[in-house]
Design an enzyme around this catalytic site. Structure first.
Site, PDB file in Angstrom:
ATOM      1  CB  ALA A  75      -1.003  -0.122   1.205  1.00 57.80           C
ATOM      2  CB  CYS A  76       2.139   3.632  -1.964  1.00 51.98           C
ATOM      3  SG  CYS A  76       1.528   3.594  -3.768  1.00 51.98           S
ATOM      4  CD  GLU A  77       0.069  10.719  -1.787  1.00 46.22           C
ATOM      5  OE1 GLU A  77      -0.289  11.205  -2.499  1.00 46.22           O
ATOM      6  OE2 GLU A  77       1.270  10.825  -1.041  1.00 46.22           O
ATOM      7  CB  SER A 106       2.225   0.222  -3.717  1.00 47.73           C
ATOM      8  OG  SER A 106       1.248   0.654  -4.531  1.00 47.73           O
ATOM      9  CB  ILE A 149      -2.646   4.185   2.265  1.00 43.20           C
ATOM     10  CG1 ILE A 149      -2.750   3.958   3.795  1.00 43.20           C
ATOM     11  CG2 ILE A 149      -2.820   5.776   2.125  1.00 43.20           C
ATOM     12  CD1 ILE A 149      -1.937   2.548   4.117  1.00 43.20           C
TER      13      ILE A 149
END
Length: 512
Positions: free
Chosen positions: A426-428, A434, A459
């Site tokens: 998960a990333c922004e 990600s 995320i």
């Protein structure tokens, strides 16, 4: 703790309380965090549909009257309606979905249509004003509409008689949506037109005075401070797409995406710094061809003087873009050389040459300035090593305050008790670091013969039943709040091979 602070504040004078309030809420660090949060919000709304925007750009490149293969019917009935209706509504839907799930997304799409229709009814008060794509309107109205519906749903939660839930849900959305759509139709054009007019004056002033290249003074440091999303998605994309629709291309899409500045700095590091040559080489490939610019940020933070080189490279590159008339038909996302040329459009060989010339000029300028900085500071830099880079990477995490793709830490948060079926990166935005990390881990899991699926998510959209989540260190607490029962791992450098090997070793221990 909050109660103690309140009691202490009561003993302060009004003047002291006001001073404390401003110190706590408007200091440089807090303002930067808020700017980053705003940029992340814009990114979360725009990034998921960048593929659609690129698709529209490719259709534009082929089928508009000045395209490679002009087709009037496609231009009139596909390209035009797509930018006028489809893309703004998709932006609104995704913005609303972030706020209140699918129900919020549907409400947002409903109200955004009111904004689009209102802009056609009231395109502006200045001479020559015409209806324009309502990207900005969608980004403003979408979250608001979803937020209103979310507030109403919370208000009536648990108060509906059994059997009437569907009736209330459908009619509440219809009534609230109709009211908001009418309000957006009559009221929002004045707001959007005012903001658009201000942006038009600013950007128009830069273009008319041939100083658009000065944007690099803001853009390049903004990248290092992770404020580029607010500038790129909030201004450049919003203004660039209408310009590209009218003129066939826009220079605004090149100002932030240009990979030449970072490449020049990394090449200088490879030449002058033997200790970091290997890491700089790998990062330069990822940055230039993969378009993930954040991999070079720690190298700039390690030696802040390099930011001067980045600004210099950006100024020269943007000046070449402007003088040569370079532009893209759609945003280049990610900002790689491949993506940039893919959306250069049918603007002739001269446009391709102008783009290549601007990128090359920014690269050479950045390389020269970074080299001069190395020569001037050779004794100081000779004392720096991998530990200095690690410190700079930790500094990058602090500056980011959200997602980072380049820091060198992997902290184990809890133990693996049983083999997970799904691992989530998960990333922004769920599309950059990600996706890269998920791809790397997926290959290693396959090579290890493990039957585990690997996916990447934003995320904000982590599924509640997630079993195993990998996030950048500063996002781990947020991930834990969303899925507290999952196994969590923190990573700082998504290219850190050792981190993935350690995960594989842990997983293999659970194979029966």
């Amino acid at each position: 703790m909050k109660e103690i602070q309140k009691e202490l504040n009561k003993n302060l004078s009004h003047k002291q309380q006001m001073k404390l309030f401003f110190l706590n809420n408007f200091n440089g660090k807090v303002m930067m965090r808020r700017s980053q949060k705003f940029g992340g919000w814009l990114s979360a709304m725009i990034m998921p549909i960048i593929g659609v925007i690129i698709g529209w750009g490719l259709l534009t490149a082929f089928f508009i009257p000045t395209g490679w293969t002009p087709v009037a019917q496609i231009n009139d009935y596909v390209v035009g309606p797509m930018i006028a209706y489809l893309i703004p509504i998709l932006i609104g839907f995704h913005a609303g979905k972030i706020v209140h799930g699918n129900r919020g997304g549907i409400m947002a799409a409903f109200v955004v249509f009111g904004v689009i229709a209102g802009n056609k009814y009231n395109p502006g008060w200045w001479d020559g004003a015409a209806a324009s794509p309502q990207f900005l309107g969608a980004m403003i109205v979408g979250p608001i509409a979803a937020g209103v519906l979310k507030g109403f749903d919370k208000l009536i939660e648990g108060k509906i008689r059994q059997g009437f839930e569907m009736l209330v849900n459908n009619f509440s959305m219809g009534i609230i949506g109709a009211a908001l759509a009418l309000g957006a139709f009559y009221g929002m054009p004045w707001v959007i037109n005012g903001i658009s007019y201000l942006f038009m004056l600013i950007v128009g002033g830069l273009v008319n005075n041939n100083i658009i290249f000065l944007a690099a003074i803001i853009v390049e440091p903004a990248k290092i401070l992770f404020l580029n999303n607010a500038i790129n998605h909030g201004i450049f994309t919003t203004l660039g797409i209408p310009e590209a629709a009218e003129a066939g291309k826009s220079i605004l899409f090149l100002l932030e995406a240009n990979p030449g500045t970072g490449l020049g700095m990394m090449l200088a590091i490879m030449i002058f710094d033997k200790k970091l040559r290997g890491q700089a080489g790998g990062a330069s490939i990822i940055q230039f061809f993969g378009g993930i610019h954040e991999v070079y940020f720690p190298f700039a933070l390690m030696r802040p003087a390099f930011i001067i080189a980045l600004i210099g490279g950006g100024l020269v590159g943007d000046a070449v873009f402007q003088i040569a008339g370079a532009g893209l038909v759609a945003p280049a996302s990610p900002g790689s050389i491949i993506a940039i040329f893919a959306v250069a459009g049918a603007n002739g060989a001269g446009n391709y040459a102008a783009i290549a010339g601007g990128i090359a000029a920014s690269c050479v300028t950045s390389l020269i300035i970074t080299s001069l900085i190395f020569i001037i500071n050779r004794k100081k830099y000779a004392k720096q090593n991998q530990e200095s880079l690690n410190v700079a990477k930790l500094q990058t995490v602090k500056l980011k305050g959200k997602e980072s793709k380049v820091i060198k830490t992997d902290t184990v948060k809890n133990e693996i008790n049983e083999m997970p079926k799904l691992i989530i990166f998960a990333c922004e935005a769920g599309m950059g670091s990600s996706a890269m990390g998920a791809g790397l881990l997926r290959k290693k899991i396959k090579a290890a013969g493990l039957d585990i699926e690997v996916k990447n998510y934003p995320i904000k959209e982590l599924p509640t039943n997630a079993e195993f989540v990998i996030t950048q260190e500063t996002l781990t607490n947020l991930a834990k709040q969303k899925v507290p029962n999952a196994i969590h791992r923190s990573i700082s450098n998504f290219l850190d091979n050792e981190f993935y090997e350690n995960i594989i070793v842990e997983l293999k221990k659970k194979v029966k």
